[in-house]
Design a protein around this motif. Structure first.
Motif, short mmCIF file in Angstrom:
data_model
loop_
_atom_site.label_atom_id
_atom_site.label_comp_id
_atom_site.label_asym_id
_atom_site.label_seq_id
_atom_site.Cartn_x
_atom_site.Cartn_y
_atom_site.Cartn_z
N ASN A 344 3.24 0.98 8.77
CA ASN A 344 4.33 0.45 7.95
C ASN A 344 3.78 -0.40 6.81
O ASN A 344 4.28 -0.37 5.68
CB ASN A 344 5.29 -0.38 8.80
CG ASN A 344 6.37 0.47 9.44
OD1 ASN A 344 6.84 1.45 8.86
ND2 ASN A 344 6.78 0.13 10.65
N LEU A 347 2.52 1.93 4.16
CA LEU A 347 3.63 2.53 3.42
C LEU A 347 4.21 1.56 2.39
O LEU A 347 4.53 1.93 1.26
CB LEU A 347 4.72 2.99 4.39
CG LEU A 347 4.44 4.24 5.22
CD1 LEU A 347 5.57 4.50 6.20
CD2 LEU A 347 4.24 5.45 4.32
N ARG A 350 1.63 1.00 -0.59
CA ARG A 350 0.99 2.20 -1.12
C ARG A 350 0.73 2.11 -2.61
O ARG A 350 -0.31 2.50 -3.11
CB ARG A 350 1.85 3.42 -0.81
CG ARG A 350 1.26 4.73 -1.30
CD ARG A 350 2.19 5.88 -1.01
NE ARG A 350 2.44 6.03 0.41
CZ ARG A 350 3.37 6.83 0.92
NH1 ARG A 350 4.15 7.52 0.12
NH2 ARG A 350 3.54 6.91 2.22
N ASN A 387 10.71 6.15 9.94
CA ASN A 387 9.78 6.54 8.87
C ASN A 387 8.49 7.11 9.44
O ASN A 387 7.99 8.15 9.00
CB ASN A 387 9.47 5.33 7.98
CG ASN A 387 10.63 4.97 7.08
OD1 ASN A 387 11.47 5.80 6.78
ND2 ASN A 387 10.66 3.72 6.65
N ILE A 391 7.07 11.14 9.35
CA ILE A 391 5.78 11.52 8.79
C ILE A 391 4.93 12.25 9.84
O ILE A 391 4.25 13.24 9.53
CB ILE A 391 5.04 10.27 8.26
CG1 ILE A 391 5.81 9.67 7.09
CG2 ILE A 391 3.62 10.62 7.84
CD1 ILE A 391 5.24 8.37 6.56
#
Length: 610
Positions: A344, A347, A350, A387, A391
């Motif tokens: 997390n 993400l 990023r 999330n 993925i």
């Protein structure tokens, strides 16, 4: 201000060095008139030169030629870099280290080595400390971009020994300041080169006779003992464990300074000691001692306020190895929690990682953690962040589906484990020094470390192979006759009871709840399905977890905000231009249609009714 901070080496690449003649930096060797009239005097009166002097002269001439081939911008950069290190100017060192070095590498040295330290020594007044730091960068470049040979491997070890001897055996703390990123990279690269050497050393069949002879003589080069000794010495010298304990106890800065002493108060030693703890986590994991790997981390707190989070690569490495250790210790809930936390974070950050020169490495490690997360979720099904789950399904959906089918999923477990696990190493080298044992070693080599750990992991997976099928049947009932369940499984009642016990064992695990230590924990139930056996009946209780609406609303609100920001930043549409042929028509229409007045003019040119 920007002009003041602009580094000297960032000037135009073709700019000359003003009044400085860099060709004179090494000097003119072998040109003192000694050989001017050799031909005139004839061979009988030539001065006699011993072989050592001749080799020295040849080496000096070669260095002079190599120096002349260095681009001027690289010379300016090295001189500027050296001055920044002398001044302990962290801002300039950081710019040169993270930006300048990488830019010049891409432009001039993407497929070749940087100039050797002996060649650039005149630029830095033969400063041995800077040359050690330069060699650290030089060999890191060789390992990452090129293919190091045995000389590179041996010399990189010698340079690492010189660096750590300087830091650990000087009289008092050394007057050196380096940025956090570089200090982490020093520890990280030291362990990587050790790992790379161990993997290369274990491949006996590909070695030449010369390499075997050198390895027999240098048996202590990159030994496990020497690497562990460096890391533990840095921890002991900096007293970082005492520092962390004092912080947890809430002691004042003055009390902490008294506890850690003159070395622990210096940022250089404090950070090297802290990063050495993370390094030990990695080394013990590579050697297969997962309990000790987590034990050395007992004073490090896994949260967003820990010092390791200031260096992204260190942050990612820490969670990767902690999560993998938990997998090998069968503590899947803790592994899932570690992977979800760091994935997390990646993400969310990023967009900032793309600016880092370690962007590719962070992405590769993240991809391996997604594979490990898929393994954990197959062995211990848990409702987790949507999330991350999405993925994982996108990247490893096929393997995840296979892993949920029991025995059929063993190849998928093996594939993901070998892809995502660290490159394990063996602590003991092959018997290069014993000419009698070496042939037997080549004929019957030991099992590779990765295969050994894979077999241990698959043994646990095979033990849990019946669980997915059994779970699918139990979810259909609240109570079920034992003989009926045995018929479903095509097994007798005794085998059915054994499978139930395996499922019961698989649904319980040690997990951290409120404990601080990474090895501490309590036994908890990890499954939403529980059962009891009463005489010949199996009673099933399933606990359902409600959907987490708060997280769903937060994610969609953030998505709506991003869409709105995109629309606001988008340029306004340009109104279409009317053609000349359409103008008479518009004029005619304007005589019949009443004009709209009193309206508010809007962006695209028409009037909005009031």
């Amino acid at each position: 201000m920007a002009q003041q901070r602009k580094a000297l080496w960032e000037a135009d690449l073709d700019e000359d060095l003003q009044d400085v003649d860099l060709s004179l930096a090494i000097g003119s060797y072998g040109q003192n008139g000694l050989y001017d009239d050799v031909e005139r005097r004839g061979p009988l009166v030539q001065p006699r030169i011993d072989e050592t002097t001749l080799l020295a002269v040849q080496q000096q001439v070669a260095q002079q030629q190599a120096f002349a081939q260095i681009p001027d911008v690289v010379k300016r950069f090295i001189a500027h870099f050296h001055q920044a290190v002398l001044d302990n100017n962290l801002a300039e060192i950081t710019i040169a280290y993270e930006s300048g070095w990488n830019r010049l590498t891409e432009k001039y040295y993407s497929k070749t080595e940087w100039p050797e330290a002996e060649v650039i020594a005149p630029l830095v007044n033969d400063d041995q400390i800077f040359l050690i730091l330069y060699r650290e960068l030089y060999y890191r470049h060789v390992y990452s971009r090129l293919n190091p040979d045995i000389d590179d491997r041996f010399h990189s070890y010698e340079n690492s020994c010189e660096l750590f001897n300087y830091l650990l055996n000087s009289d008092g703390p050394v007057p050196l300041e380096l940025p956090e990123q570089w200090l982490w990279d020093i520890i990280d690269e030291f362990i990587y080169q050790f790992q790379s050497f161990c993997v290369w050393r274990s491949k006996v069949k590909s070695k030449t006779d010369e390499e075997i002879a050198l390895l027999a003589e240098g048996s202590q080069v990159w030994s496990s003992y020497s690497v562990l000794n460096v890391l533990y010495s840095l921890i002991q010298k900096s007293k970082i464990n005492e520092h962390l304990v004092a912080l947890q106890q809430g002691k004042s800065p003055e009390e902490i300074a008294e506890i850690v002493g003159e070395y622990g108060t210096r940022p250089l030693y404090k950070l090297l000691g802290y990063f050495s703890i993370i390094g030990l986590l990695r080394v013990h994991s590579l050697l297969g001692d997962f309990t000790l790997a987590l034990k050395v981390m007992e004073n490090v707190e896994l949260n967003q306020k820990s010092p390791f989070t200031r260096v992204t690569a260190c942050h990612v490495t820490t969670y990767y190895y902690v999560g993998f250790c938990y997998i090998m210790l069968r503590r899947y809930p803790d592994a899932i929690r570690a992977f979800v936390s760091i994935l997390n974070f990646i993400l969310r950050m990023r967009q900032y990682h793309t600016r880092s020169y370690q962007y590719d490495q962070i992405n590769k490690t993240a991809d391996r953690m997604y594979a490990l997360f898929a393994i954990c979720n197959a062995l211990s099904p848990t409702r987790v962040d949507d999330n991350i789950s999405n993925i994982v399904k996108e990247r490893y959906g096929e393997q995840f589906a296979k892993m949920s089918r029991g025995e059929e999923g063993i190849p998928a477990f093996e594939e993901l484990f070998l892809y995502a696990c660290p490159k394990f190493i063996t602590a003991n080298p092959p018997p290069y020094e014993d000419a009698d044992l070496l042939p037997a070693y080549i004929e019957d080599p030991p099992v590779e470390p990765a295969q050994r750990h894979l077999q241990l992991f698959l043994a646990e997976v095979r033990a849990q192979a019946p669980v997915p099928t059994l779970r699918s049947f139990l979810k259909l009932y609240t109570s079920l006759d034992a003989s009926k369940l045995a018929n479903f499984l095509d097994a007798d009642e005794e085998d059915m009871v054994q499978q139930l016990m395996v499922m019961k064992q698989a649904s319980r695990s040690v997990s951290r709840v409120d404990e601080k230590g990474l090895l501490d924990g309590q036994w908890i139930s990890t499954s939403d399905l529980d059962f009891v056996i009463n005489e010949n009946m199996v009673h099933i209780a399933e606990s359902t977890v409600g959907r987490r609406y708060a997280g769903w609303f937060i994610r969609n609100t953030e998505h709506a905000q991003r869409v709105l920001d995109t629309l606001r930043n988008a340029p306004l549409p340009i109104p279409p231009k009317t053609t000349a042929a359409a103008k008479p028509t518009e004029a005619a229409g304007s005589s019949t249609a009443p004009a709209r007045t009193g309206g508010k003019q809007v962006a695209w040119g028409s009037a909005k009714a009031a």
